[in-house]
Motif scaffolding. Sequence first.
Motif, PDB file in Angstrom:
ATOM      1  N   THR A 199       6.003  13.048   0.111  1.00 30.77           N
ATOM      2  CA  THR A 199       6.932  11.940  -0.071  1.00 30.77           C
ATOM      3  C   THR A 199       6.146  10.635  -0.089  1.00 30.77           C
ATOM      4  O   THR A 199       5.349  10.366   0.814  1.00 30.77           O
ATOM      5  CB  THR A 199       7.976  11.918   1.063  1.00 30.77           C
ATOM      6  OG1 THR A 199       8.744  13.130   1.004  1.00 30.77           O
ATOM      7  CG2 THR A 199       8.913  10.720   0.911  1.00 30.77           C
ATOM      8  N   LEU A 200       6.369   9.840  -1.125  1.00 32.97           N
ATOM      9  CA  LEU A 200       5.635   8.584  -1.304  1.00 32.97           C
ATOM     10  C   LEU A 200       6.598   7.412  -1.308  1.00 32.97           C
ATOM     11  O   LEU A 200       7.725   7.521  -1.785  1.00 32.97           O
ATOM     12  CB  LEU A 200       4.851   8.608  -2.620  1.00 32.97           C
ATOM     13  CG  LEU A 200       3.845   9.744  -2.818  1.00 32.97           C
ATOM     14  CD1 LEU A 200       3.261   9.685  -4.231  1.00 32.97           C
ATOM     15  CD2 LEU A 200       2.734   9.664  -1.782  1.00 32.97           C
ATOM     16  N   ARG A 201       6.125   6.301  -0.799  1.00 35.55           N
ATOM     17  CA  ARG A 201       6.912   5.061  -0.786  1.00 35.55           C
ATOM     18  C   ARG A 201       5.950   3.883  -0.783  1.00 35.55           C
ATOM     19  O   ARG A 201       4.732   4.076  -0.711  1.00 35.55           O
ATOM     20  CB  ARG A 201       7.818   5.011   0.439  1.00 35.55           C
ATOM     21  CG  ARG A 201       7.077   5.223   1.751  1.00 35.55           C
ATOM     22  CD  ARG A 201       7.976   4.999   2.947  1.00 35.55           C
ATOM     23  NE  ARG A 201       9.224   5.720   2.936  1.00 35.55           N
ATOM     24  CZ  ARG A 201       9.374   6.992   3.313  1.00 35.55           C
ATOM     25  NH1 ARG A 201       8.317   7.686   3.710  1.00 35.55           N
ATOM     26  NH2 ARG A 201      10.549   7.556   3.309  1.00 35.55           N
ATOM     27  N   GLN A 202       6.504   2.683  -0.887  1.00 35.00           N
ATOM     28  CA  GLN A 202       5.654   1.494  -0.900  1.00 35.00           C
ATOM     29  C   GLN A 202       4.764   1.471   0.347  1.00 35.00           C
ATOM     30  O   GLN A 202       5.247   1.626   1.461  1.00 35.00           O
ATOM     31  CB  GLN A 202       6.509   0.233  -0.966  1.00 35.00           C
ATOM     32  CG  GLN A 202       5.708  -1.031  -1.234  1.00 35.00           C
ATOM     33  CD  GLN A 202       6.558  -2.155  -1.807  1.00 35.00           C
ATOM     34  OE1 GLN A 202       6.732  -2.275  -3.006  1.00 35.00           O
ATOM     35  NE2 GLN A 202       7.103  -2.981  -0.946  1.00 35.00           N
ATOM     36  N   GLY A 203       3.458   1.300   0.130  1.00 31.86           N
ATOM     37  CA  GLY A 203       2.489   1.341   1.212  1.00 31.86           C
ATOM     38  C   GLY A 203       1.655   2.602   1.206  1.00 31.86           C
ATOM     39  O   GLY A 203       0.584   2.638   1.817  1.00 31.86           O
ATOM     40  N   ALA A 240      -2.268  11.409  -4.496  1.00 25.15           N
ATOM     41  CA  ALA A 240      -0.904  11.679  -4.945  1.00 25.15           C
ATOM     42  C   ALA A 240      -0.291  10.449  -5.604  1.00 25.15           C
ATOM     43  O   ALA A 240       0.462  10.555  -6.577  1.00 25.15           O
ATOM     44  CB  ALA A 240      -0.041  12.142  -3.773  1.00 25.15           C
ATOM     45  N   VAL A 241      -0.623   9.258  -5.098  1.00 24.08           N
ATOM     46  CA  VAL A 241      -0.134   8.019  -5.705  1.00 24.08           C
ATOM     47  C   VAL A 241      -0.758   7.840  -7.087  1.00 24.08           C
ATOM     48  O   VAL A 241      -0.091   7.437  -8.042  1.00 24.08           O
ATOM     49  CB  VAL A 241      -0.444   6.803  -4.812  1.00 24.08           C
ATOM     50  CG1 VAL A 241      -0.026   5.507  -5.510  1.00 24.08           C
ATOM     51  CG2 VAL A 241       0.268   6.922  -3.473  1.00 24.08           C
ATOM     52  N   THR A 242      -2.041   8.154  -7.207  1.00 28.10           N
ATOM     53  CA  THR A 242      -2.712   8.083  -8.512  1.00 28.10           C
ATOM     54  C   THR A 242      -2.032   9.000  -9.515  1.00 28.10           C
ATOM     55  O   THR A 242      -1.791   8.626 -10.671  1.00 28.10           O
ATOM     56  CB  THR A 242      -4.192   8.466  -8.378  1.00 28.10           C
ATOM     57  OG1 THR A 242      -4.842   7.547  -7.479  1.00 28.10           O
ATOM     58  CG2 THR A 242      -4.904   8.416  -9.723  1.00 28.10           C
ATOM     59  N   ASP A 265       6.534   0.556 -16.370  1.00 29.72           N
ATOM     60  CA  ASP A 265       5.637  -0.562 -16.132  1.00 29.72           C
ATOM     61  C   ASP A 265       5.046  -0.509 -14.716  1.00 29.72           C
ATOM     62  O   ASP A 265       5.514  -1.192 -13.807  1.00 29.72           O
ATOM     63  CB  ASP A 265       6.375  -1.881 -16.349  1.00 29.72           C
ATOM     64  CG  ASP A 265       5.453  -3.085 -16.227  1.00 29.72           C
ATOM     65  OD1 ASP A 265       4.463  -3.137 -16.965  1.00 29.72           O
ATOM     66  OD2 ASP A 265       5.729  -3.954 -15.386  1.00 29.72           O
ATOM     67  N   VAL A 266       4.022   0.305 -14.545  1.00 35.77           N
ATOM     68  CA  VAL A 266       3.353   0.456 -13.256  1.00 35.77           C
ATOM     69  C   VAL A 266       2.384  -0.698 -13.010  1.00 35.77           C
ATOM     70  O   VAL A 266       2.175  -1.116 -11.868  1.00 35.77           O
ATOM     71  CB  VAL A 266       2.604   1.807 -13.191  1.00 35.77           C
ATOM     72  CG1 VAL A 266       1.770   1.910 -11.935  1.00 35.77           C
ATOM     73  CG2 VAL A 266       3.604   2.957 -13.239  1.00 35.77           C
ATOM     74  N   GLY A 267       1.773  -1.191 -14.063  1.00 32.37           N
ATOM     75  CA  GLY A 267       0.816  -2.284 -13.934  1.00 32.37           C
ATOM     76  C   GLY A 267      -0.622  -1.832 -13.884  1.00 32.37           C
ATOM     77  O   GLY A 267      -1.524  -2.564 -14.262  1.00 32.37           O
ATOM     78  N   GLY A 268      -0.855  -0.615 -13.422  1.00 28.82           N
ATOM     79  CA  GLY A 268      -2.214  -0.081 -13.344  1.00 28.82           C
ATOM     80  C   GLY A 268      -2.246   1.147 -12.453  1.00 28.82           C
ATOM     81  O   GLY A 268      -1.387   1.322 -11.584  1.00 28.82           O
ATOM     82  N   VAL A 269      -3.226   2.003 -12.694  1.00 33.27           N
ATOM     83  CA  VAL A 269      -3.389   3.227 -11.904  1.00 33.27           C
ATOM     84  C   VAL A 269      -4.521   2.995 -10.915  1.00 33.27           C
ATOM     85  O   VAL A 269      -5.694   3.034 -11.279  1.00 33.27           O
ATOM     86  CB  VAL A 269      -3.692   4.442 -12.818  1.00 33.27           C
ATOM     87  CG1 VAL A 269      -3.886   5.704 -11.985  1.00 33.27           C
ATOM     88  CG2 VAL A 269      -2.574   4.633 -13.839  1.00 33.27           C
ATOM     89  N   ASP A 270      -4.157   2.725  -9.658  1.00 31.52           N
ATOM     90  CA  ASP A 270      -5.172   2.394  -8.660  1.00 31.52           C
ATOM     91  C   ASP A 270      -5.017   3.155  -7.344  1.00 31.52           C
ATOM     92  O   ASP A 270      -5.760   2.926  -6.394  1.00 31.52           O
ATOM     93  CB  ASP A 270      -5.177   0.890  -8.374  1.00 31.52           C
ATOM     94  CG  ASP A 270      -3.814   0.385  -7.879  1.00 31.52           C
ATOM     95  OD1 ASP A 270      -2.912   1.217  -7.649  1.00 31.52           O
ATOM     96  OD2 ASP A 270      -3.659  -0.839  -7.741  1.00 31.52           O
TER      97      ASP A 270
END
Length: 234
Positions: A49-53, A58-60, A72-77
């Motif tokens: 489970t992912l959320r802001q922060g 997994a976020v990548t 519109d993610v803005g970038g893969v970081d």
Amino acid sequence: MFGTALLVAAGLAGAAGPATAAPASAAPAASAAPVTATAVTLAATSRPTLRQGSRGAAVTTLQARLTALRYDVGGVDGIFGPSTHHAVVAFQKVNGLARDGIVGPRTWAALDRPVVPKPKYTHPGYSVEANLARQVVYLARNGVVVRILDASSGKASTPTPTGNWTVQRRIDGWRQSDLGLLWRPNYFYRGYAVHGATSVPTYPASHGCVRVPVPAMDRLWATIRIGTPVHVYR
């Protein structure tokens, strides 16, 4: 790549099949259960489970998938920041999910089989469509959606007008209006504009304009120009 863990799980489970069919004295049969358990663990832990922060691989994976789907993610970081949050909310809006910005089992499952929106109108170049029912903005080009942005349109007391227009006027910076601050507004009808805002709720909340996040407008700015078609519909 998005479903690698599940494919690995299926492959490992399949590899254990012939061993299970072997005679009881065969050594491979004893290892079948541990291998399957490991495969299940890999599949489960690859989609936390992912959320802001949140941060990490997994976020990548999430950001890469959303980018491939034109959000519109803005970038893969690998960092679940505000832009990733708004991309997740926009995805949830389009796919009829709870708009909480949290990537749990239902959102992961929808990422496997997503709704792929299409623009209602086709133009030879770029165009903007504000889908008020879904509370998102589509940037389209030659009849294909190339970017999907989280948005908030006019509330019930000050609804956003629907219709077909073009960008008439633009301001490169903050504009202090009678009803608040607008970042880089693109006016399409009288005082109504698509603009950046510091607050973009998951529901209609503006005084009639179409709000998108400030960073999203910065990424959109160079694409829109005077004369760009703007379609607003429900």
